[in-house]
Design a protein around this motif. Structure first.
Motif, mmCIF file in Angstrom:
data_model
loop_
_atom_site.group_PDB
_atom_site.id
_atom_site.type_symbol
_atom_site.label_atom_id
_atom_site.label_comp_id
_atom_site.label_asym_id
_atom_site.label_seq_id
_atom_site.Cartn_x
_atom_site.Cartn_y
_atom_site.Cartn_z
ATOM 1 N N SER A 62 145.141 104.366 19.054
ATOM 2 C CA SER A 62 144.125 104.628 18.040
ATOM 3 C C SER A 62 142.905 103.723 18.177
ATOM 4 O O SER A 62 141.894 103.929 17.500
ATOM 5 C CB SER A 62 144.724 104.483 16.646
ATOM 6 O OG SER A 62 145.137 103.155 16.430
ATOM 7 N N MET A 63 142.986 102.728 19.067
ATOM 8 C CA MET A 63 141.892 101.773 19.242
ATOM 9 C C MET A 63 140.969 102.150 20.396
ATOM 10 O O MET A 63 139.830 101.675 20.479
ATOM 11 C CB MET A 63 142.440 100.372 19.531
ATOM 12 C CG MET A 63 143.664 99.981 18.754
ATOM 13 S SD MET A 63 143.399 99.922 16.971
ATOM 14 C CE MET A 63 145.101 99.665 16.435
ATOM 15 N N LYS A 64 141.466 102.979 21.290
ATOM 16 C CA LYS A 64 140.699 103.303 22.485
ATOM 17 C C LYS A 64 139.373 103.955 22.132
ATOM 18 O O LYS A 64 139.321 104.845 21.289
ATOM 19 C CB LYS A 64 141.506 104.230 23.403
ATOM 20 C CG LYS A 64 142.698 103.563 24.040
ATOM 21 C CD LYS A 64 143.461 104.547 24.917
ATOM 22 C CE LYS A 64 144.685 103.901 25.530
ATOM 23 N NZ LYS A 64 145.470 104.855 26.347
ATOM 24 N N GLY A 65 138.325 103.490 22.791
ATOM 25 C CA GLY A 65 137.011 104.077 22.589
ATOM 26 C C GLY A 65 136.248 103.516 21.413
ATOM 27 O O GLY A 65 135.057 103.768 21.272
ATOM 28 N N ARG A 66 136.915 102.752 20.582
ATOM 29 C CA ARG A 66 136.266 102.186 19.400
ATOM 30 C C ARG A 66 136.231 100.659 19.455
ATOM 31 O O ARG A 66 135.302 100.030 18.991
ATOM 32 C CB ARG A 66 136.996 102.652 18.140
ATOM 33 C CG ARG A 66 136.242 102.398 16.869
ATOM 34 C CD ARG A 66 137.067 102.832 15.665
ATOM 35 N NE ARG A 66 137.425 104.242 15.722
ATOM 36 C CZ ARG A 66 136.638 105.223 15.269
ATOM 37 N NH1 ARG A 66 135.464 104.940 14.752
ATOM 38 N NH2 ARG A 66 137.042 106.482 15.343
ATOM 39 N N PHE A 67 137.290 100.066 19.994
ATOM 40 C CA PHE A 67 137.401 98.609 20.090
ATOM 41 C C PHE A 67 137.321 98.187 21.554
ATOM 42 O O PHE A 67 137.829 98.900 22.432
ATOM 43 C CB PHE A 67 138.731 98.132 19.512
ATOM 44 C CG PHE A 67 138.902 98.363 18.030
ATOM 45 C CD1 PHE A 67 137.857 98.824 17.236
ATOM 46 C CD2 PHE A 67 140.126 98.117 17.427
ATOM 47 C CE1 PHE A 67 138.027 99.035 15.879
ATOM 48 C CE2 PHE A 67 140.307 98.317 16.063
ATOM 49 C CZ PHE A 67 139.261 98.782 15.297
ATOM 50 N N THR A 68 136.735 97.021 21.809
ATOM 51 C CA THR A 68 136.654 96.480 23.162
ATOM 52 C C THR A 68 137.053 95.024 23.167
ATOM 53 O O THR A 68 136.443 94.212 22.459
ATOM 54 C CB THR A 68 135.238 96.621 23.740
ATOM 55 O OG1 THR A 68 134.837 97.988 23.717
ATOM 56 C CG2 THR A 68 135.198 96.110 25.180
ATOM 57 N N ILE A 69 138.076 94.700 23.943
ATOM 58 C CA ILE A 69 138.511 93.314 24.092
ATOM 59 C C ILE A 69 137.838 92.723 25.324
ATOM 60 O O ILE A 69 137.617 93.413 26.329
ATOM 61 C CB ILE A 69 140.051 93.233 24.212
ATOM 62 C CG1 ILE A 69 140.536 91.791 24.094
ATOM 63 C CG2 ILE A 69 140.535 93.871 25.508
ATOM 64 C CD1 ILE A 69 142.061 91.667 23.998
ATOM 65 N N SER A 70 137.491 91.448 25.238
ATOM 66 C CA SER A 70 136.899 90.766 26.387
ATOM 67 C C SER A 70 137.182 89.281 26.264
ATOM 68 O O SER A 70 137.639 88.807 25.221
ATOM 69 C CB SER A 70 135.392 91.024 26.470
ATOM 70 O OG SER A 70 134.727 90.517 25.326
ATOM 71 N N ARG A 71 136.896 88.565 27.338
ATOM 72 C CA ARG A 71 137.118 87.121 27.319
ATOM 73 C C ARG A 71 136.033 86.440 28.139
ATOM 74 O O ARG A 71 135.542 87.000 29.125
ATOM 75 C CB ARG A 71 138.507 86.772 27.855
ATOM 76 C CG ARG A 71 138.747 87.121 29.310
ATOM 77 C CD ARG A 71 140.234 86.997 29.670
ATOM 78 N NE ARG A 71 140.739 85.655 29.458
ATOM 79 C CZ ARG A 71 142.036 85.363 29.332
ATOM 80 N NH1 ARG A 71 142.944 86.318 29.401
ATOM 81 N NH2 ARG A 71 142.412 84.113 29.160
ATOM 82 N N ASP A 72 135.683 85.229 27.730
ATOM 83 C CA ASP A 72 134.754 84.378 28.467
ATOM 84 C C ASP A 72 135.517 83.105 28.780
ATOM 85 O O ASP A 72 135.662 82.225 27.922
ATOM 86 C CB ASP A 72 133.500 84.097 27.636
ATOM 87 C CG ASP A 72 132.461 83.309 28.409
ATOM 88 O OD1 ASP A 72 132.826 82.591 29.372
ATOM 89 O OD2 ASP A 72 131.278 83.384 28.045
ATOM 90 N N ASN A 73 136.030 83.031 29.987
ATOM 91 C CA ASN A 73 136.874 81.882 30.338
ATOM 92 C C ASN A 73 136.078 80.582 30.372
ATOM 93 O O ASN A 73 136.633 79.505 30.132
ATOM 94 C CB ASN A 73 137.550 82.130 31.673
ATOM 95 C CG ASN A 73 138.616 83.213 31.584
ATOM 96 O OD1 ASN A 73 139.169 83.481 30.518
ATOM 97 N ND2 ASN A 73 138.883 83.857 32.715
ATOM 98 N N ALA A 74 134.796 80.649 30.657
ATOM 99 C CA ALA A 74 133.976 79.437 30.668
ATOM 100 C C ALA A 74 133.835 78.846 29.266
ATOM 101 O O ALA A 74 133.648 77.638 29.111
ATOM 102 C CB ALA A 74 132.599 79.747 31.245
ATOM 103 N N LYS A 75 133.929 79.717 28.258
ATOM 104 C CA LYS A 75 133.806 79.268 26.868
ATOM 105 C C LYS A 75 135.151 79.219 26.155
ATOM 106 O O LYS A 75 135.204 78.938 24.958
ATOM 107 C CB LYS A 75 132.866 80.207 26.104
ATOM 108 C CG LYS A 75 131.436 80.181 26.599
ATOM 109 C CD LYS A 75 130.547 81.087 25.754
ATOM 110 C CE LYS A 75 129.110 81.035 26.228
ATOM 111 N NZ LYS A 75 128.226 81.923 25.422
ATOM 112 N N ASN A 76 136.228 79.510 26.895
ATOM 113 C CA ASN A 76 137.576 79.521 26.290
ATOM 114 C C ASN A 76 137.621 80.418 25.056
ATOM 115 O O ASN A 76 138.245 80.072 24.038
ATOM 116 C CB ASN A 76 138.021 78.107 25.912
ATOM 117 C CG ASN A 76 138.422 77.279 27.113
ATOM 118 O OD1 ASN A 76 138.440 77.766 28.244
ATOM 119 N ND2 ASN A 76 138.719 76.023 26.882
#
Length: 123
Positions: A62-76
């Motif tokens: 139900s989250m696909k297309g609406r929510f986006t997960i991401s990460r910035d490893n330089a900023k933890n």
């Protein structure tokens, strides 16, 4: 000491957007998978998304297309972008660290949790 400090929740109108953040410390952030889990008031936990150490992403249906997960490893820092929000997205959103580099939707694999940030979608 492992810490996951969350921010970015709040009140948003239907159709609006928010970006949630989770800043980690006390462990090598880049080496671990991370997840977002939510809890609607009065209901149980619902897995939202997982991002592995290499950036591979997984979402609840139900989250696909609406929510986006991401990460910035330089900023933890872990992020969750919420778009086109509806009232049913109102919930407490938690970030969580996995035991290893690759994650899943299983809560048993999550060993540390943030305190949560409340997202309220209302006109």
């Amino acid at each position: 000491e492992v810490q996951l400090v969350q921010s970015g929740g709040g009140l948003v109108q239907p159709g609006g957007s928010l970006r949630l953040s989770c800043t980690a410390s006390g462990f090598p952030f880049a080496d671990y998978a991370m997840s977002w889990v939510r809890q609607v008031p009065g209901k149980g936990l619902e897995w939202v998304s997982t991002i592995s150490h290499d950036g591979s992403t997984y979402y609840g249906e139900s989250m696909k297309g609406r929510f986006t997960i991401s990460r910035d490893n330089a900023k933890n820092t872990l992020y969750l972008q919420l778009n086109s929000l509806k009232s049913e997205h109102t919930a407490m959103y938690y970030c969580a660290k996995f035991l290893g580099a690759y994650g899943s939707s299983y809560y048993s694999g999550m060993d540390y949790w943030g305190k949560g940030t409340l997202v309220t979608v209302s006109a």
